[in-house]
Design a protein around this motif. Sequence first.
Motif, PDB file in Angstrom:
ATOM      1  N   MET A   1      30.905  32.920  42.174  1.00 37.41           N
ATOM      2  CA  MET A   1      31.796  32.909  41.115  1.00 37.41           C
ATOM      3  C   MET A   1      30.993  34.415  40.407  1.00 37.41           C
ATOM      4  N   VAL A   2      32.078  35.140  40.062  1.00 37.63           N
ATOM      5  CA  VAL A   2      31.360  36.602  39.847  1.00 37.63           C
ATOM      6  C   VAL A   2      32.374  36.928  38.716  1.00 37.63           C
ATOM      7  N   PRO A   3      31.647  37.360  37.348  1.00 39.75           N
ATOM      8  CA  PRO A   3      32.161  37.580  36.246  1.00 39.75           C
ATOM      9  C   PRO A   3      32.883  38.990  36.519  1.00 39.75           C
ATOM     10  N   TYR A   4      34.247  39.318  36.291  1.00 40.64           N
ATOM     11  CA  TYR A   4      34.924  40.368  36.170  1.00 40.64           C
ATOM     12  C   TYR A   4      35.998  40.740  35.177  1.00 40.64           C
ATOM     13  N   VAL A   5      36.280  42.137  35.181  1.00 41.49           N
ATOM     14  CA  VAL A   5      37.126  42.766  34.145  1.00 41.49           C
ATOM     15  C   VAL A   5      38.255  43.375  34.950  1.00 41.49           C
ATOM     16  N   ILE A   6      39.606  43.006  34.350  1.00 37.56           N
ATOM     17  CA  ILE A   6      40.657  43.819  35.137  1.00 37.56           C
ATOM     18  C   ILE A   6      41.260  44.925  34.091  1.00 37.56           C
ATOM     19  N   ARG A   7      41.621  46.076  34.756  1.00 37.91           N
ATOM     20  CA  ARG A   7      41.670  47.351  34.163  1.00 37.91           C
ATOM     21  C   ARG A   7      43.086  47.730  35.010  1.00 37.91           C
ATOM     22  N   ARG A   8      44.091  48.098  34.013  1.00 31.08           N
ATOM     23  CA  ARG A   8      45.380  48.574  34.826  1.00 31.08           C
ATOM     24  C   ARG A   8      45.348  50.020  34.341  1.00 31.08           C
ATOM     25  N   SER A   9      45.581  50.751  35.721  1.00 30.56           N
ATOM     26  CA  SER A   9      45.659  52.203  35.479  1.00 30.56           C
ATOM     27  C   SER A   9      46.790  52.898  36.113  1.00 30.56           C
ATOM     28  N   GLY A  10      47.471  53.611  35.536  1.00 35.41           N
ATOM     29  CA  GLY A  10      48.723  54.377  36.114  1.00 35.41           C
ATOM     30  C   GLY A  10      48.426  55.206  36.835  1.00 35.41           C
ATOM     31  N   ARG A  11      47.289  55.588  36.981  1.00 31.70           N
ATOM     32  CA  ARG A  11      46.743  56.824  37.942  1.00 31.70           C
ATOM     33  C   ARG A  11      46.429  56.185  39.281  1.00 31.70           C
ATOM     34  N   SER A  12      45.894  54.887  39.327  1.00 33.92           N
ATOM     35  CA  SER A  12      45.541  54.532  40.524  1.00 33.92           C
ATOM     36  C   SER A  12      46.492  54.003  41.530  1.00 33.92           C
ATOM     37  N   ARG A  13      46.377  54.111  42.731  1.00 35.32           N
ATOM     38  CA  ARG A  13      47.297  53.723  43.856  1.00 35.32           C
ATOM     39  C   ARG A  13      47.100  52.395  44.459  1.00 35.32           C
ATOM     40  N   ARG A  14      45.963  52.103  44.480  1.00 36.06           N
ATOM     41  CA  ARG A  14      45.326  50.907  45.071  1.00 36.06           C
ATOM     42  C   ARG A  14      44.524  50.250  44.385  1.00 36.06           C
ATOM     43  N   ILE A  15      44.029  48.903  44.740  1.00 33.60           N
ATOM     44  CA  ILE A  15      43.231  48.149  43.804  1.00 33.60           C
ATOM     45  C   ILE A  15      41.988  48.721  44.330  1.00 33.60           C
ATOM     46  N   SER A  16      40.945  48.701  43.291  1.00 36.63           N
ATOM     47  CA  SER A  16      39.650  49.054  43.658  1.00 36.63           C
ATOM     48  C   SER A  16      38.512  48.283  42.597  1.00 36.63           C
ATOM     49  N   VAL A  17      37.195  48.094  43.301  1.00 34.42           N
ATOM     50  CA  VAL A  17      36.438  47.551  42.332  1.00 34.42           C
ATOM     51  C   VAL A  17      35.014  48.243  42.435  1.00 34.42           C
ATOM     52  N   THR A  18      34.430  48.265  40.981  1.00 38.95           N
ATOM     53  CA  THR A  18      33.094  48.847  40.884  1.00 38.95           C
ATOM     54  C   THR A  18      32.243  47.952  40.134  1.00 38.95           C
ATOM     55  N   LEU A  19      31.154  48.207  39.827  1.00 33.58           N
ATOM     56  CA  LEU A  19      30.357  47.458  38.861  1.00 33.58           C
ATOM     57  C   LEU A  19      30.235  48.158  37.467  1.00 33.58           C
ATOM     58  N   ASP A  20      30.344  47.688  36.326  1.00 37.64           N
ATOM     59  CA  ASP A  20      30.212  48.323  35.213  1.00 37.64           C
ATOM     60  C   ASP A  20      28.842  48.070  34.712  1.00 37.64           C
ATOM     61  N   CYS A  21      28.401  48.747  33.656  1.00 39.54           N
ATOM     62  CA  CYS A  21      26.897  48.990  33.275  1.00 39.54           C
ATOM     63  C   CYS A  21      26.373  47.739  32.751  1.00 39.54           C
ATOM     64  N   GLN A  22      27.144  46.485  32.468  1.00 36.07           N
ATOM     65  CA  GLN A  22      26.825  45.275  32.337  1.00 36.07           C
ATOM     66  C   GLN A  22      26.882  44.421  33.624  1.00 36.07           C
ATOM     67  N   ASN A  23      27.164  44.956  34.672  1.00 35.47           N
ATOM     68  CA  ASN A  23      26.797  44.433  35.982  1.00 35.47           C
ATOM     69  C   ASN A  23      28.224  43.355  36.387  1.00 35.47           C
ATOM     70  N   ARG A  24      29.309  43.705  35.655  1.00 34.00           N
ATOM     71  CA  ARG A  24      30.248  42.884  35.879  1.00 34.00           C
ATOM     72  C   ARG A  24      31.084  43.683  36.821  1.00 34.00           C
ATOM     73  N   ALA A  25      32.047  42.898  37.729  1.00 28.17           N
ATOM     74  CA  ALA A  25      32.983  43.840  38.765  1.00 28.17           C
ATOM     75  C   ALA A  25      34.113  44.276  37.768  1.00 28.17           C
ATOM     76  N   LEU A  26      34.342  45.596  37.974  1.00 30.75           N
ATOM     77  CA  LEU A  26      35.547  45.997  37.151  1.00 30.75           C
ATOM     78  C   LEU A  26      36.543  46.185  38.115  1.00 30.75           C
ATOM     79  N   LEU A  27      37.696  45.656  38.219  1.00 25.86           N
ATOM     80  CA  LEU A  27      38.839  45.701  38.917  1.00 25.86           C
ATOM     81  C   LEU A  27      39.895  46.511  38.662  1.00 25.86           C
ATOM     82  N   THR A  28      40.015  47.680  39.153  1.00 23.22           N
ATOM     83  CA  THR A  28      41.365  48.420  38.658  1.00 23.22           C
ATOM     84  C   THR A  28      42.564  48.160  39.552  1.00 23.22           C
ATOM     85  N   LEU A  29      43.530  47.864  38.899  1.00 28.94           N
ATOM     86  CA  LEU A  29      44.832  47.826  39.563  1.00 28.94           C
ATOM     87  C   LEU A  29      45.910  48.983  39.264  1.00 28.94           C
TER      88      LEU A  29
END
Length: 231
Positions: A1-29
């Motif tokens: 189990m990993v805490p994560y946040v989802i963000r939608r972006s008009g500019r991104s073409r594929r799904i990607s994941v990074t870690l944010d400053c609070q150490n949560r997975a930031l999923l960009t769709l």
Amino acid sequence: MVPYVIRRSGRSRRISVTLDCQNRALLTLPKRATLKAANEFLGECGDWLVDQLAKGAKTRSLLEYLRDKPFLTLNGKKNFVSFAFTNRCPYCEYNIKTSKVLLRYDPHTVNELRIREALKKFSKPFITQRLQTLCELKSIDPPQRVTVRDQSSRWGSCSVSKGISLNWRLILLPIQLHDYVILHELAHLKEMNHSNSFWGLLLSYDRRSHKLDQKLDEAGREIISLGQSAA
Ligand SMILES: [Zn+2]
């Protein structure tokens, strides 16, 4: 189990994941990606994410560390640290009567490197003085030079020209380990290696040296990494 946040972006073409400053997975769709696809992607990143989170969890900032363990070793004593505001660069005040340190900083502009510089500057006279005191206590000829620096992976070193260089983070170590590092380098003034005669000499300064060496290895790992990130 990993805490994560989802963000939608008009500019991104594929799904990607990074870690944010609070150490949560930031999923960009991308705009049209489904949540199911996002979940599958996250599943595929499993190992990588767990590794990254484990690394992140170990790198606490200096301030986080000090707020959790508010003590500094100065003059062979444990000193309590409290925190206060300044609108200038961070700095430390020391009350010798109460053995209390006040670390002043501005939480709005706080920066890891500035906190590190404040602590390093503060540590210098105390570490140099402690080395002198130990030389007197153990009847050791003092080194030619003592410098306090920001080494990234060593607690101290001793040069052929009989100069000793010590890591400012010594003030973050408990008293026994703080003194152990200094005595270890002082022993190198006479024995520039880790031979039996080196250990014989070091043990004559402190009989617990073997044990302390092992303790430093364990307890020192997190402390030596503090203040090394630019965050
Ligand atoms: Zn050594």
